[in-house]
Design a protein around this motif. Structure first.
Motif, PDB file in Angstrom:
ATOM      1  N   ASP A 122       0.837  -1.200   0.000  1.00  0.00           N
ATOM      2  CA  ASP A 122       0.000   0.000   0.000  1.00  0.00           C
ATOM      3  C   ASP A 122       0.873   1.252   0.000  1.00  0.00           C
ATOM      4  O   ASP A 122       2.022   1.234   0.436  1.00  0.00           O
ATOM      5  N   PRO A 168      -7.060   4.102  -4.884  1.00  0.00           N
ATOM      6  CA  PRO A 168      -7.500   3.102  -3.894  1.00  0.00           C
ATOM      7  C   PRO A 168      -6.383   2.377  -3.161  1.00  0.00           C
ATOM      8  O   PRO A 168      -6.653   1.759  -2.117  1.00  0.00           O
ATOM      9  N   ASP A 169      -5.152   2.452  -3.652  1.00  0.00           N
ATOM     10  CA  ASP A 169      -4.061   1.779  -2.932  1.00  0.00           C
ATOM     11  C   ASP A 169      -3.430   2.663  -1.848  1.00  0.00           C
ATOM     12  O   ASP A 169      -2.438   2.267  -1.228  1.00  0.00           O
ATOM     13  N   ALA A 171      -3.416   3.759   1.667  1.00  0.00           N
ATOM     14  CA  ALA A 171      -3.959   3.322   2.955  1.00  0.00           C
ATOM     15  C   ALA A 171      -4.092   4.475   3.926  1.00  0.00           C
ATOM     16  O   ALA A 171      -5.001   4.486   4.766  1.00  0.00           O
ATOM     17  N   GLN A 202     -13.273   8.250   0.191  1.00  0.00           N
ATOM     18  CA  GLN A 202     -13.763   7.082   0.926  1.00  0.00           C
ATOM     19  C   GLN A 202     -15.103   6.616   0.368  1.00  0.00           C
ATOM     20  O   GLN A 202     -15.332   5.415   0.184  1.00  0.00           O
ATOM     21  N   TRP A 205     -14.608   5.022  -3.145  1.00  0.00           N
ATOM     22  CA  TRP A 205     -13.934   3.722  -3.194  1.00  0.00           C
ATOM     23  C   TRP A 205     -14.517   2.703  -2.225  1.00  0.00           C
ATOM     24  O   TRP A 205     -14.168   1.525  -2.272  1.00  0.00           O
ATOM     25  N   GLY A 206     -15.385   3.149  -1.321  1.00  0.00           N
ATOM     26  CA  GLY A 206     -16.005   2.224  -0.386  1.00  0.00           C
ATOM     27  C   GLY A 206     -15.040   1.609   0.606  1.00  0.00           C
ATOM     28  O   GLY A 206     -15.218   0.456   1.015  1.00  0.00           O
ATOM     29  N   GLN A 207     -14.037   2.361   1.003  1.00  0.00           N
ATOM     30  CA  GLN A 207     -13.044   1.864   1.966  1.00  0.00           C
ATOM     31  C   GLN A 207     -12.459   3.039   2.737  1.00  0.00           C
ATOM     32  O   GLN A 207     -12.445   4.171   2.234  1.00  0.00           O
ATOM     33  N   PRO A 208     -11.987   2.792   3.958  1.00  0.00           N
ATOM     34  CA  PRO A 208     -11.445   3.900   4.744  1.00  0.00           C
ATOM     35  C   PRO A 208     -10.081   4.361   4.237  1.00  0.00           C
ATOM     36  O   PRO A 208      -9.286   3.572   3.729  1.00  0.00           O
ATOM     37  N   ASN A 236     -11.709   9.394  10.804  1.00  0.00           N
ATOM     38  CA  ASN A 236     -10.761   8.291  10.613  1.00  0.00           C
ATOM     39  C   ASN A 236      -9.317   8.744  10.843  1.00  0.00           C
ATOM     40  O   ASN A 236      -8.439   8.526  10.010  1.00  0.00           O
TER      41      ASN A 236
END
Length: 394
Positions: A122, A168-169, A171, A202, A205-208, A236
């Motif tokens: 990541d 999206p990569d 983190a 977020q 991409w549906g991710q934190p 977050n």
């Protein structure tokens, strides 16, 4: 066989530490009072009396076996609760003990946070100028550090460059405010814009995306208002703190990770930090230091000298023609060198026993850092040397 990763690190030693080591040797020749060492960010004021009294009381009244025994893997519960209570009072966020993980300074906090939220491969984004040790922290976690170029006009975030790098990569985004090396404090407008951008990505991409906020200089600010608290603006957020600067305790190596109560998987992240400790040999900071700082959460060292030194140096540097953003906090100032190669400039400064750190390792070639956590008398005595250096470029 010795791992090649660490063998390569031998050739990438800290420029700050090497200049500091040179200063130590030079001091043996001409005396420490004649070396104007602006290299290392080592606090120059004493810890508050309350810390000394806390240590004495603990030593005199506590059961030695308990006081010097191992603490729990997640830290001493009463200490974690005291930190949570302090953060709740100060920033209005409902922290509890389960959101706090004591660490060996902010370095340990950042290293744990990176491992807790990143998977090998990541990316982690940070902003120039940045603390050079972020690179080994990130790479040691198996992650990849990518640096967003500096907005040199004010050292706030250059958002168009950030947006180019978000994918999206990613983190985590790693920030440091008040900032080492620039001394700049991110404005509330900057942090609101950053929070809005990360919230948007977020959702997309549906991710934190975690914000890791490195805050060892939180209490060293020069305005009447405290520095904005990033976790209050972006849920977050993993806040990484150290008592090294606020209480002048760098050698005691004590800090914490605080996961915001509304942070995705906050409690799991803290529990994972305990497992990370098993794999890295961290195993909690000393029990007595945890207990002592828990009694000092409402005090700081006398930090006023840093503003005095900032005022003297900022005026002198700008009068001499240096381009310089006025620091809003910390004990660093980050002027532009008077020639393109800051390394050459800093070597020239050694002729006047001025120890300055080139900005290349901070991600800002052409600039240099001065750590003005030294006695004001020495700051004043260094000014003639600074003038002689500047005169070479007229």
């Amino acid at each position: 066989m010795i791992p090649e990763h660490y063998r390569k690190m031998l050739g990438q030693k800290s420029a700050i530490r090497e200049i500091f080591a040179y200063g130590m040797e030079r001091a043996k020749v001409i005396g420490p009072e004649n070396v104007f060492d602006y290299s290392l960010g080592n606090p120059s004021v004493a810890p508050p009396e309350q810390f000394t009294q806390a240590m004495l009381d603990l030593l005199q009244t506590s059961d030695p076996l308990t006081l010097h025994g191992y603490s729990p893997s997640l830290g001493i519960e009463s200490v974690r609760q005291a930190i949570a209570d302090s953060l709740r009072r100060r920033f209005g966020i409902a922290y509890e003990a389960r959101h706090i993980f004591p660490t060996t300074g902010a370095a340990g906090a950042v290293a744990h946070a990176l491992r807790a939220v990143g998977r090998p491969g990541d990316r982690v984004l940070t902003f120039a100028p940045f603390f050079p040790e972020y690179r080994p922290y990130v790479e040691g976690a198996g992650l990849r550090l990518e640096v967003v170029p500096a907005h040199v006009e004010d050292f706030q975030i250059q958002f168009d460059e950030l947006e180019k790098r978000l994918a999206p990569d990613v983190a985590a985004v790693l920030i440091n405010t008040p900032n080492n090396p620039s001394g700049v404090v991110y404005t509330e407008a900057t942090l609101h814009r950053l929070a809005a951008l990360l919230e948007e990505k977020q959702r997309e991409w549906g991710q934190p995306i975690y914000l890791i906020s490195d805050e060892p200089y939180r209490e060293i600010v020069f305005s009447d208002e405290p520095a904005p608290y990033p976790a209050a603006l972006y849920p977050n957020t993993l806040t990484c703190y150290s008592f090294s600067k606020s209480l002048s305790l760098p050698g005691e190596r004590i800090g914490y990770v605080a996961a915001g109560p509304d942070c995705a998987e906050a409690e799991t992240i803290i529990e994972i930090c305990g497992q990370i400790s098993r794999g890295t040999g961290h195993n909690c900071p000393p029990s007595i230091i945890q207990l002592a700082v828990a009694r000092c959460l409402n005090v700081t060292s006398d930090l006023r000298v840093y503003r005095t030194n900032r005022d003297i140096l900022y005026k002198e540097l700008t009068d001499l023609g240096f381009t310089c953003v006025e620091p809003g906090g910390t004990f660093y100032i980050f002027p532009k060198a008077l020639e393109a190669d800051a390394g050459t400039f800093c070597k020239k400064a050694l002729q006047y026993d001025l120890l300055l750190v080139p900005g290349d390792s901070f991600g800002c070639p052409g600039y240099f850092r001065m750590a003005y956590c030294i006695d004001t008398d020495k700051v004043l005595r260094s000014l003639p040397a600074l003038r002689k250096l500047a005169a070479e470029y007229r």
